[in-house]
Design an enzyme around this catalytic site. Structure first.
Site, PDB file in Angstrom:
ATOM      1  CB  CYS A 111      -1.088   0.136   1.120  1.00 25.57           C
ATOM      2  SG  CYS A 111      -2.384  -1.389   1.200  1.00 25.57           S
ATOM      3  CG  HIS A 159      -3.061   3.688   1.742  1.00 24.93           C
ATOM      4  ND1 HIS A 159      -3.585   2.973   0.479  1.00 24.93           N
ATOM      5  CD2 HIS A 159      -3.208   2.569   2.622  1.00 24.93           C
ATOM      6  CE1 HIS A 159      -4.044   1.774   0.553  1.00 24.93           C
ATOM      7  NE2 HIS A 159      -4.000   1.632   1.769  1.00 24.93           N
ATOM      8  CG  ASN A 168      -6.906  -0.669   0.927  1.00 31.36           C
ATOM      9  OD1 ASN A 168      -5.965  -0.284   0.009  1.00 31.36           O
ATOM     10  ND2 ASN A 168      -6.431  -0.781   2.028  1.00 31.36           N
TER      11      ASN A 168
END
Length: 340
Positions: free
Chosen positions: A113, A255, A285
């Site tokens: 990520c 993020h 996500n």
């Protein structure tokens, strides 16, 4: 060139067409729309169809970034992904070939990520060192391919997508320039987010992997605490190095892991919540694709203007984290997102 730096010149993204809502998930597991929205801020996410791979998403986003920059090619390609098309070869050369970029250097960066920030720093470093005059940086993941579709801890959170930027050589003082970068990692926490099987650790035993080891497992509570801590620390570091106060930040693009994480980081930094951009509600996500997708959405909504001070920050498996400051360019064409 004096003070040679990487400058943002193009932006693009791509999402698969299939939408999976919270109600869809509630039909196959013990969850509900309210439970998911309350804990994550997610209402729906995009999921790849059978046969669609990470490179397909990356190619679509990459082409859009090239079109945005108004250039037919670049000097290098860096793809951030935790879900490559194959364990071998890397996905970067596949993307470069599909985009007609010839034999330019192309490779993958694996920081999950945080991958896009790592790849962005890598591309900027190639430009600063005159290895390339322009770089296509892509964050792309088909993350649902490594998520257990019946695990209510992870299935409601993760999704698929890609985002890309074109960096060009320019001056450090011009709009669009990447300013300061801070990256870090802690391998002692590698088990916080992990897919146990599929790599050399498991394959060296020459035994069949257990089903549960084929999918990502995450210790959510610890990830939440560490994400807030590390993203806040890293953001403070780059703001200090850049010489910006938190009040000067025009947009915080973190993020998109969880809306509560994004709001907590903004609160810890003293950034107004309205300046913390959130698009996780409709994207989920998307791992390495998260930040460039958010930038593309923010640009499309008119949230970013010439000279705006932008702070990027992320936390991911590894564990890895980081932050980057940049100013928004004067001219950056924007088109409707492509489906992949």
């Amino acid at each position: 060139m004096t003070d040679r730096a990487a400058v943002l010149a193009g932006l693009g993204s791509a999402l698969p067409p299939r939408v999976v809502t919270n109600d869809d998930l509630a039909g196959r597991m013990d969850t509900s729309d309210e439970w998911i929205r309350t804990r994550t801020g997610i209402a729906e996410r995009r999921v790849v169809d059978p046969g669609t791979a990470t490179s397909d998403l990356a190619i679509a986003a990459g082409q859009r970034a090239l079109d945005s920059a108004g250039v037919p090619d670049v000097g290098a390609v860096v793809v951030a992904t935790a879900t490559p098309d194959h364990p071998c070869p890397a996905t970067g050369p596949i993307v470069a070939a599909a985009l007609g970029l010839g034999t330019v250097p192309a490779f993958d960066v694996g920081a999950v990520c945080s991958g896009f920030l790592y790849a962005l720093a890598t591309g900027a470093g190639m430009i600063a060192a005159s290895v390339a005059d322009s770089v296509l940086v892509v964050g792309a993941d088909a993350f649902t391919t490594i998520v257990d579709p019946y695990d209510r801890t992870t299935a409601p959170i993760f999704a698929d997508g890609a985002g890309a930027v074109v960096l060009r050589a320019g001056r450090a003082d011009e709009p669009g320039a990447l300013r300061q970068t801070q990256l870090a990692s802690d391998g002692m926490q590698a088990d916080l987010i992990r897919v146990a099987a599929g790599g050399s650790r498991q394959r060296s035993h020459h035994t069949e992997a257990l089903r549960e080891d084929l999918y990502l497992r995450m210790r959510g509570g610890e990830v939440f605490k560490n994400a807030v801590l590390r993203m806040t620390e890293s953001s403070r570091t780059v703001l200090s190095r850049t010489g910006w106060s938190t009040a000067e930040v025009d947009l915080l693009v973190g993020h998109q892991a969880n809306v509560r994480i994004l709001h907590a980081v903004a609160e810890q930094l003293g950034v107004e919540q309205e300046k913390a951009y959130v698009n996780i509600g409709h994207t989920g996500n998307t791992a390495a694709a998260s930040i460039p997708l958010a930038l593309d959405d923010a640009a499309g909504e008119g949230r970013l203007g010439p000279g705006d001070k932008v702070l990027l920050t992320a936390f991911g498996a590894g564990t890895t984290w980081g932050a980057i400051t940049l100013t928004w360019p004067d001219r950056l064409s924007h088109a409707h997102r492509q489906a992949a």
